[in-house]
Write an enzyme that holds these catalytic residues in place. Structure first.
Site: not given
Ligand code: CO8
Length: 374
Positions: A156
């Site tokens: 990223c």
């Molecule tokens: N629909 C419904 N519910 C869901 C879903 C979904 N799709 N997904 C998860 N849930 C549920 C979970 O099961 C969980 O339920 P419970 O509380 O019952 O256990 C609840 O929702 C909460 O889940 P999370 O804790 O996982 O949710 P978050 O609030 O943390 O949100 C995010 C998830 C949006 C992924 C968030 O954590 C986030 O954005 N984090 C930062 C990520 C980030 O910045 N990453 C950088 C990656 S990019 C990068 O570095 C480049 C890589 C190279 C590129 C690759 C290209 C492919």
């Protein structure tokens, strides 16, 4: 040593859009089929059923409303969940090169320069279409640019790290002007079948022209400083690589696509990114709360960016135009997000305004570029 400026940016946007509702409908169809196909194993407790996704969760957790992709039919086919891309013959321009050429031409037009003015091409992206020849050299050839080209990858942070390489080349005289491109075809290595992350990414290409300040058109952005930092973490990982075959690894294994511990990334990267920018600004004599007109932040998660902006500005009352959002429209486009924000939201600034382009992501890697409008 030469003073350096960003004199033009370019953006290629794919024509196909996937909304959250479309994505969730196909994902949930895949889930229903998987659970039906494995009903007996699930009933015996040998397999966990898959859970459905939801548009409401996606928008609330990330701020993403839609994403652009090169090819949507394959992504939305519940039996496939990845794009249909055609392998091209060697005498045809590669897909990554094609979108980089488009964005690169737009950046050169914006800078008011032709290919003869550029003497280096850097192709910097989270994934390369092939090992060699370098994508940058193919792009250089297609654009009719002399000099040299090379590829680099810092996930990223590929764009900000690429800008630093371009700035250093121009500052030291290795090149007079550099075209730095970020073709991000995330759809080809995204884990569309994983509910935790299937909504995150989109495709795009950005391009930036970096040249000597004395050669740059008025209204360009003087680069006041760049600062890079990395710290190893397994929380964002992709194990696809050239040794998979010799390791007898499953080429379709889950770990050969994007994987992350999103919650941990959120918690660990936000303070690192805010601290990185405020330290960088202080080293240049600027206060992060009072002296910066705009932050063009990496676009991974809206809540993340709001938190970082609050830390930088020392207030919970952050005006929307301090840190513009593009991820609602584009989703996370790996390294291109902060450059899209800069491209779309910089024309209204006036001479003397200071801004910061900043990326943060896998590695971990953080890159900041402090600029001032001329
Ligand atoms: N629909 C419904 N519910 C869901 C879903 C979904 N799709 N997904 C998860 N849930 C549920 C979970 O099961 C969980 O339920 P419970 O509380 O019952 O256990 C609840 O929702 C909460 O889940 P999370 O804790 O996982 O949710 P978050 O609030 O943390 O949100 C995010 C998830 C949006 C992924 C968030 O954590 C986030 O954005 N984090 C930062 C990520 C980030 O910045 N990453 C950088 C990656 S990019 C990068 O570095 C480049 C890589 C190279 C590129 C690759 C290209 C492919």
């Amino acid at each position: 040593m030469h003073q350096v400026a960003i004199s033009g940016t370019g953006l290629f946007v794919p024509s196909q859009v996937i909304t959250n509702d479309e994505l969730v409908a196909s994902f949930n169809a895949y889930v229903a089929k998987y659970n039906a196909d494995h009903a007996e194993a699930i009933a015996r407790g040998e397999l966990q059923p898959l859970a459905e996704s939801s548009s409401a969760f996606i928008e609330a957790a990330s701020g993403i409303k839609q994403r652009y992709v090169i090819e949507k039919e394959g992504v939305l086919n519940p039996e496939r969940l990845h794009p249909y891309l055609k392998e091209r013959p060697n005498d045809q321009l590669s897909l990554m090169a094609e979108i980089a050429v488009d964005a690169g031409r737009k950046a050169m037009d914006a800078a008011g320069v032709g290919p003869e003015a550029i003497d280096a091409v850097i192709c910097s992206a989270a994934n390369m279409q092939r090992a060699y020849p370098a994508m940058a050299i193919e792009i250089q050839e297609a654009l009719g640019i002399q000099g040299y080209g090379y590829d680099m990858n810092v996930a990223c942070s590929s764009a900000t790290f690429g800008i630093e390489q371009a700035v250093n080349a121009v500052r030291t005289g290795t090149a007079k002007a550099v075209l730095m491109v970020n073709p991000e075809i995330t759809s080809a290595h995204q884990a569309w079948l994983d509910r935790d992350c299937h909504f995150i990414f989109g495709d795009v290409c950005t391009a930036v022209v970096v040249q000597r300040l004395e050669d740059a058109k008025p209204g360009s952005w003087e680069v006041l400083g760049t600062k890079l930092a990395t710290k190893f973490s397994n929380n964002i990982r992709n194990n696809f690589g050239f040794m998979n075959r010799s390791e007898d690894a499953d080429p379709s294994g889950r770990d050969k696509l994007f994987m992350q511990e999103g919650r941990k990334v959120f918690k660990e990267v936000c303070p690192m990114a805010a601290e990185h920018m405020s330290t960088h600004l202080a080293s240049l004599g600027y206060n992060s709360a009072t002296d910066v007109r705009r932050y063009w932040l990496h676009q991974a998660n809206l809540n993340m960016n709001q938190l970082i902006a609050k830390k930088l500005l020392g207030t919970s009352d952050v005006a929307a135009d301090k840190a513009p959002v593009i991820l609602d429209e584009f989703a996370n486009t790996a390294s291109a997000g902060s450059v899209i924000a800069f491209h779309r939201h910089s024309d209204d600034l006036v001479k003397g305004d200071v801004g910061v382009i900043c990326s943060f992501g896998a590695g971990y890697s953080i890159g900041s570029v402090v600029v001032r409008k001329t």
